[in-house]
Design an enzyme around this catalytic site. Structure first.
Site, short mmCIF file in Angstrom:
data_model
loop_
_atom_site.label_atom_id
_atom_site.label_comp_id
_atom_site.label_asym_id
_atom_site.label_seq_id
_atom_site.Cartn_x
_atom_site.Cartn_y
_atom_site.Cartn_z
N ARG A 167 0.83 -1.22 0.00
CA ARG A 167 0.00 0.00 0.00
C ARG A 167 0.86 1.26 0.00
O ARG A 167 0.54 2.26 0.64
CB ARG A 167 -0.96 0.04 1.20
CG ARG A 167 -1.91 -1.11 1.28
CD ARG A 167 -2.92 -1.13 0.12
NE ARG A 167 -3.73 -2.31 0.22
CZ ARG A 167 -3.37 -3.49 -0.30
NH1 ARG A 167 -2.26 -3.62 -1.01
NH2 ARG A 167 -4.15 -4.53 -0.17
N SER A 241 -10.68 -0.74 3.97
CA SER A 241 -9.80 -0.96 5.14
C SER A 241 -9.24 0.38 5.60
O SER A 241 -8.59 1.07 4.82
CB SER A 241 -8.64 -1.87 4.76
OG SER A 241 -9.13 -3.07 4.24
N GLU A 337 -4.39 3.49 6.61
CA GLU A 337 -4.19 3.30 5.17
C GLU A 337 -4.83 4.46 4.40
O GLU A 337 -4.35 4.87 3.35
CB GLU A 337 -4.84 1.96 4.76
CG GLU A 337 -4.69 1.63 3.31
CD GLU A 337 -5.30 0.28 2.93
OE1 GLU A 337 -5.13 -0.70 3.67
OE2 GLU A 337 -5.96 0.22 1.88
C1 LIG Z 1 -15.59 -0.53 -0.05
C2 LIG Z 1 -14.13 -0.26 -0.36
C3 LIG Z 1 -13.29 -1.34 -0.59
C4 LIG Z 1 -11.93 -1.11 -0.88
N1 LIG Z 1 -11.13 -2.19 -1.11
C5 LIG Z 1 -9.83 -2.02 -1.42
C6 LIG Z 1 -8.98 -3.14 -1.69
O1 LIG Z 1 -9.40 -4.28 -1.71
N2 LIG Z 1 -7.67 -2.88 -1.97
C7 LIG Z 1 -7.15 -1.63 -1.99
O2 LIG Z 1 -5.95 -1.49 -2.25
N3 LIG Z 1 -7.94 -0.54 -1.76
C8 LIG Z 1 -9.26 -0.70 -1.47
N4 LIG Z 1 -10.05 0.39 -1.20
C9 LIG Z 1 -9.45 1.73 -1.22
C10 LIG Z 1 -9.63 2.47 -2.57
O3 LIG Z 1 -10.58 1.83 -3.36
C11 LIG Z 1 -8.32 2.57 -3.34
O4 LIG Z 1 -7.33 3.20 -2.56
C12 LIG Z 1 -8.48 3.35 -4.64
O5 LIG Z 1 -7.32 3.21 -5.44
C13 LIG Z 1 -8.74 4.84 -4.42
O6 LIG Z 1 -9.07 5.40 -5.67
P1 LIG Z 1 -9.79 6.80 -5.79
O7 LIG Z 1 -9.83 7.16 -7.22
O8 LIG Z 1 -11.09 6.76 -5.07
O9 LIG Z 1 -8.76 7.72 -5.02
P2 LIG Z 1 -9.00 9.01 -4.10
O10 LIG Z 1 -9.60 8.58 -2.80
O11 LIG Z 1 -9.72 10.05 -4.86
O12 LIG Z 1 -7.52 9.45 -3.85
C14 LIG Z 1 -6.61 8.67 -3.09
C15 LIG Z 1 -5.24 9.36 -3.08
O13 LIG Z 1 -4.70 9.40 -4.38
C16 LIG Z 1 -4.49 10.75 -4.81
N5 LIG Z 1 -4.85 10.76 -6.23
C17 LIG Z 1 -6.02 10.37 -6.78
N6 LIG Z 1 -5.94 10.46 -8.12
C18 LIG Z 1 -4.72 10.94 -8.42
C19 LIG Z 1 -4.06 11.28 -9.63
N7 LIG Z 1 -4.61 11.12 -10.83
N8 LIG Z 1 -2.79 11.77 -9.55
C20 LIG Z 1 -2.19 11.93 -8.35
N9 LIG Z 1 -2.77 11.63 -7.18
C21 LIG Z 1 -4.02 11.14 -7.21
C22 LIG Z 1 -5.38 11.58 -3.94
O14 LIG Z 1 -4.88 12.91 -3.82
C23 LIG Z 1 -5.29 10.82 -2.62
O15 LIG Z 1 -4.10 11.10 -1.95
C24 LIG Z 1 -11.42 0.20 -0.92
C25 LIG Z 1 -12.31 1.28 -0.72
C26 LIG Z 1 -13.64 1.05 -0.45
C27 LIG Z 1 -14.57 2.22 -0.25
#
Ligand SMILES: Cc1cc2nc3c(=O)[nH]c(=O)nc-3n(C[C@H](O)[C@H](O)[C@H](O)COP(=O)(O)OP(=O)(O)OC[C@H]3O[C@@H](n4cnc5c(N)ncnc54)[C@H](O)[C@@H]3O)c2cc1C
Length: 341
Positions: A167, A241, A337
């Site tokens: 992560r 998580s 995380e």
């Molecule tokens: C129900 C649920 C289940 C999940 N299960 C998992 C799992 O199994 N495994 C896992 O690893 N994660 C899991 N996650 C966490 C999440 O899905 C991941 O971390 C995902 O990659 C976040 O994507 P996002 O686009 O929503 O990012 P955001 O929440 O919008 O951003 C996350 C971070 O990335 C940065 N960011 C976003 N886009 C960019 C970009 N284009 N350039 C630079 N920085 C950027 C943001 O500034 C922030 O710091 C889960 C979340 C939920 C709600």
């Protein structure tokens, strides 16, 4: 268009009602280039700090954001090259992660099936090297292109440059907040190498009555397990998580094991042992806990939830209490995380 004092409630899966001082969406590089020049009105040449937002599924806003939130909606999925064994697929940072997984599975490109149904967008996936069911994106990653906010230049990062860990990536550590990830290219396999050893995949395939393994059936098994175990953010606000699984020394694990024989540990290549954070939290009595609208999910102690109107500060305070009690009972430090704003 730059909007002011926008509620971010619908832009984060925790459903926290924090505001952004400025907010805009970009769908291509021209728009991004223009937006990064934005100067705060009524001040001379002041550029507000920038926060890049994807699907908002890994963020906790503990306060209003007094800067510029830029939501990445660069779309497009493209097959850019192939050889005998692999295909190289490039996706815009604003593409939904599961949409890409479905696209690859539909084309029989293997490697991402265990990562089905992870919320969020492509751009955030390398940020924390998303992972599930024994696979991380580093296993299918080829390269990415990112825009440097200071130099205003595009930089290509290969696998090594990203410094992926559990992560973790270079974008979460030494290059934090410096780059906007624009697109990511993945290397997928033409011939499937199935990975069903992790979690309950094999049992689920049995329940499904699967006789012959395919990437489609593995994806469906993962979807079934995830849907039964994890709360749907559309129903209860959460970010998956909340904590990482902690790593401790083998000696520490042996000592804990004598006091807590049911403790499960997974030995890593470096000799340390990884513990299940959810189990530690559950043993401290947090599972199902609720104070106001902030809580610890009743089925999955690793997931903190917003039942409706919890503030980010309340969820954060709950996470601190959990960290403290796990430290006190087991002498183990939990790390968050989720990205805290
Ligand atoms: C129900 C649920 C289940 C999940 N299960 C998992 C799992 O199994 N495994 C896992 O690893 N994660 C899991 N996650 C966490 C999440 O899905 C991941 O971390 C995902 O990659 C976040 O994507 P996002 O686009 O929503 O990012 P955001 O929440 O919008 O951003 C996350 C971070 O990335 C940065 N960011 C976003 N886009 C960019 C970009 N284009 N350039 C630079 N920085 C950027 C943001 O500034 C922030 O710091 C889960 C979340 C939920 C709600």
């Amino acid at each position: 268009m730059v909007e002011e004092n926008i509620s971010l409630k619908k832009y984060n899966t925790f459903g926290i009602d924090a505001t952004a001082r400025y907010f805009s969406i970009f769908t291509n590089m021209d728009e991004l280039n223009e937006l990064v020049e934005f100067k705060q009105p009524s001040t001379i040449n002041h550029q507000p700090s920038i926060l890049i937002l994807g699907g908002g599924s890994n963020m906790l806003f503990t306060k209003n954001f007094d800067g510029f939130v830029l939501k990445n909606e660069i779309h497009g999925i493209e097959l850019i090259k192939e050889d005998e064994q692999h295909v190289y697929v490039k996706a815009g940072a604003g593409v939904n992660w599961h949409q890409l997984v479905v696209h690859c599975i539909g084309n029989n490109w293997a490697g991402m099936e265990n990562l089905s149904l992870i919320p969020g967008n492509i751009g955030a996936s390398p940020m924390q090297n998303i992972g599930a069911y024994g696979i991380e994106i580093k296993d299918v990653f080829h390269e990415l292109e990112a825009f440097h906010l200071e130099d205003k230049k595009m930089v290509t990062f290969n696998l090594k440059d990203c410094e992926f860990g559990y992560r973790e990536s270079v974008f979460k550590r030494k290059l934090k907040s410096q780059f906007v990830i624009i697109n990511v290219t993945f290397r997928l396999n033409k011939k499937s190498k199935f990975n069903t050893s992790y979690g309950a995949i094999e049992q689920e395939l049995e329940v499904m009555g699967v006789k012959e393994l395919t990437i489609q059936s593995i994806s469906q098994a993962v979807i079934n397990i995830r849907s039964s175990k994890l709360p749907d953010p559309a129903v209860i606000g959460n970010a998956g998580s909340f904590f990482k699984n902690p790593e401790i020394s083998f000696d520490h694990f042996e000592t804990l094991k004598t006091e807590f024989p049911a403790m499960v540990g997974y030995t890593l290549r470096n000799g340390n042992v990884k513990l299940a954070a959810g189990w530690l939290i559950e043993q401290c009595g947090w599972k199902g806990y609720r104070k106001g609208d902030a809580g610890c999910h009743a089925k999955q102690a690793l997931v903190l939830v917003n039942y409706g109107n919890a503030s980010g500060a309340e969820i954060y305070a709950l996470s601190t209490s959990i960290i403290n009690s796990v430290q006190e009972k087991f002498g183990v430090g939990l790390e968050r995380e989720v990205n805290i704003i």
